[in-house]
Scaffold this active site. Structure first.
Site, PDB file in Angstrom:
ATOM      1  N   LYS A   1       0.835  -1.207   0.000  1.00  0.00           N
ATOM      2  CA  LYS A   1       0.000   0.000   0.000  1.00  0.00           C
ATOM      3  C   LYS A   1       0.872   1.261   0.000  1.00  0.00           C
ATOM      4  O   LYS A   1       2.075   1.193   0.302  1.00  0.00           O
ATOM      5  CB  LYS A   1      -0.926  -0.025   1.212  1.00  0.00           C
ATOM      6  CG  LYS A   1      -0.198  -0.010   2.557  1.00  0.00           C
ATOM      7  CD  LYS A   1      -1.148  -0.319   3.712  1.00  0.00           C
ATOM      8  CE  LYS A   1      -0.425  -0.299   5.044  1.00  0.00           C
ATOM      9  NZ  LYS A   1      -1.312  -0.733   6.157  1.00  0.00           N
TER      10      LYS A   1
ATOM     11  N   TYR B   1      15.836  30.598   9.449  1.00  0.00           N
ATOM     12  CA  TYR B   1      14.649  31.290   9.948  1.00  0.00           C
ATOM     13  C   TYR B   1      14.618  31.284  11.469  1.00  0.00           C
ATOM     14  O   TYR B   1      14.920  30.269  12.110  1.00  0.00           O
ATOM     15  CB  TYR B   1      13.381  30.576   9.462  1.00  0.00           C
ATOM     16  CG  TYR B   1      13.042  30.802   8.010  1.00  0.00           C
ATOM     17  CD1 TYR B   1      12.763  32.080   7.523  1.00  0.00           C
ATOM     18  CD2 TYR B   1      12.971  29.726   7.130  1.00  0.00           C
ATOM     19  CE1 TYR B   1      12.429  32.270   6.184  1.00  0.00           C
ATOM     20  CE2 TYR B   1      12.627  29.904   5.801  1.00  0.00           C
ATOM     21  CZ  TYR B   1      12.354  31.190   5.330  1.00  0.00           C
ATOM     22  OH  TYR B   1      12.021  31.366   4.017  1.00  0.00           O
TER      23      TYR B   1
END
Ligand SMILES: *Cc1c(COP(=O)(O)O)cnc(C)c1O
Length: 376
Positions: A39, A259
């Site tokens: 999956k 940042y």
């Protein structure tokens, strides 16, 4: 073919190692059958390349999560048995039949509509029944099952070929819940026809013989994740993620990185900026916590991970090994997806399935994988 000059990152999947993990599991659980859970695009590693290799190695049964994954898989592994874990949503039954996909029926509602579909035509494939023994996720509970057993004509129409359940705590060998679930599964399935039973996924493989039953459904272990975290990883690593250094800074005066200026460089050293960020599945939670490896040296992430870039402190790496274009290991030997997950505050499953679409990908280690080449 693969164009490394364009790449800011390179993801290498060793399909041969995945196949050998599957074979190892097959030998461990025999005479039970080892299926393969493929999956989510083989947990992000490439179903188109991996599923055919597993099939060629002798894997007969595959599990996917939903119908579209099943339809895509059917083209890749003609003749294999494909189970669809979510079962049919109302109206999709004919597509299961058209692609010969076996639905896992998880509720009385799914069973009722599937039996109506099966009675209406002769082409309906068989089905699997999912019993809930403690996950409270998908599956029939005990009272659902009593109602079903009271209606043998429905069971006859559905033609179940597999009874399955799922363990909640299999990654903890000592969890009392494992035994409880096994006991419940045995008791519930005793009221149903004597068809093959499946309980264990990757972690259940290491709980002992009683948990093997007739079929096991490993996913994570095939892809190299550690199925029993209390022990050293018995599986072979299959994955390497390398990021390319885009720029190198020599630091000789105090400065901040990234940042929020969350990291301050206080001493002389060198920083390498790598072209991988959280948009690539290199989690932002690795900011000031994660690390990479270059020439065997652990290099810490400094400052915040941003969307496309991560900065590493490479002061300890020989100068001639750090230059624009050099590759740094983000996930790889000695620093697997489980280790990255621990640093990021998540699990290896999430690291794999989050691997970004921007990585230049290559599949190695298996004849059919080499033919596939690299995704455009
Ligand atoms: C995903 C899944 C598996 C495979 O689990 P792993 O832990 O990756 O081995 C098996 N069974 C079910 C029902 C699943 O949803």
């Amino acid at each position: 073919m693969i164009d490394l000059a364009h790449a800011t990152s390179l993801l290498t999947v060793d399909v041969g190692a995945i196949v050998s993990n599957w074979k190892r599991i097959g030998a461990l659980v025999a005479p039970a059958e080892a299926a393969a859970v493929v999956k989510a695009d083989c947990y992000g590693l490439g179903m188109a390349q991996i599923a055919p290799a597993l099939r060629a190695a002798g894997c007969r049964s595959f599990f996917v999560a939903n119908l579209d994954e099943g339809i895509a898989l059917r083209r890749l592994v003609p003749g294999a048995v494909i189970y669809v874990l979510s079962g049919p949503v109302v109206g999709s039954e004919p597509d299961f039949a058209a692609h010969e996909l076996i639905p896992v029926l998880n509720s009385l509602a799914q069973i009722t509509s599937w039996s109506a579909f099966a009675k209406a035509g002769s082409a309906a494939p068989a089905a699997a029944l999912h019993l809930d023994t403690g996950m409270s996720r998908l599956g029939l509970n005990e009272s659902d099952l009593e109602r079903l057993v009271a209606k043998p004509e429905i069971l006859t129409a559905v033609r179940p070929v597999l009874l399955m359940s799922h363990l909640a705590c299999a990654d903890d060998n000592d969890a009392a819940m494992n035994k409880t679930q096994l006991g419940t599964f045995r008791r519930l399935t005793a009221t149903l026809p004597p068809i093959p039973r499946s309980l264990s996924a990757s972690s259940g493989l290491f709980l002992g013989r009683p948990y093997m039953l007739d079929m096991v459904r490993p996913g994570a272990a095939l892809y190299g994740l550690n199925p029993s975290p209390q022990h050293p990883n018995p599986m072979t690593q299959v994955l390497r993620l390398q990021g390319k250094i885009l720029q190198v800074h020599d630091v000789d005066s105090p400065m901040t990185v990234g940042y929020g200026a969350t990291h301050r460089v206080a001493r002389r050293g060198r920083l390498a900026v790598v072209g991988v960020g959280y948009a690539d599945g290199w989690f932002r939670s690795l900011s000031n916590r994660g690390h990479g490896v270059i020439e065997g040296v652990k290099v810490p992430v400094v400052g915040r991970v941003s969307m496309d870039l991560t900065t590493f402190d490479v002061s300890e790496v020989p100068v001639d090994k750090v230059y624009p274009g050099a590759l740094i290991d983000l996930i790889g030997p000695g620093h697997g997806a489980d280790d990255v997950a621990a640093e990021a505050g998540t699990i290896g499953y999430e690291v794999l399935t989050a691997l970004g679409r921007r990585h230049t990908r290559r599949w190695i280690g298996y004849p059919s994988a080499q033919k596939e080449g690299v995704r455009p």
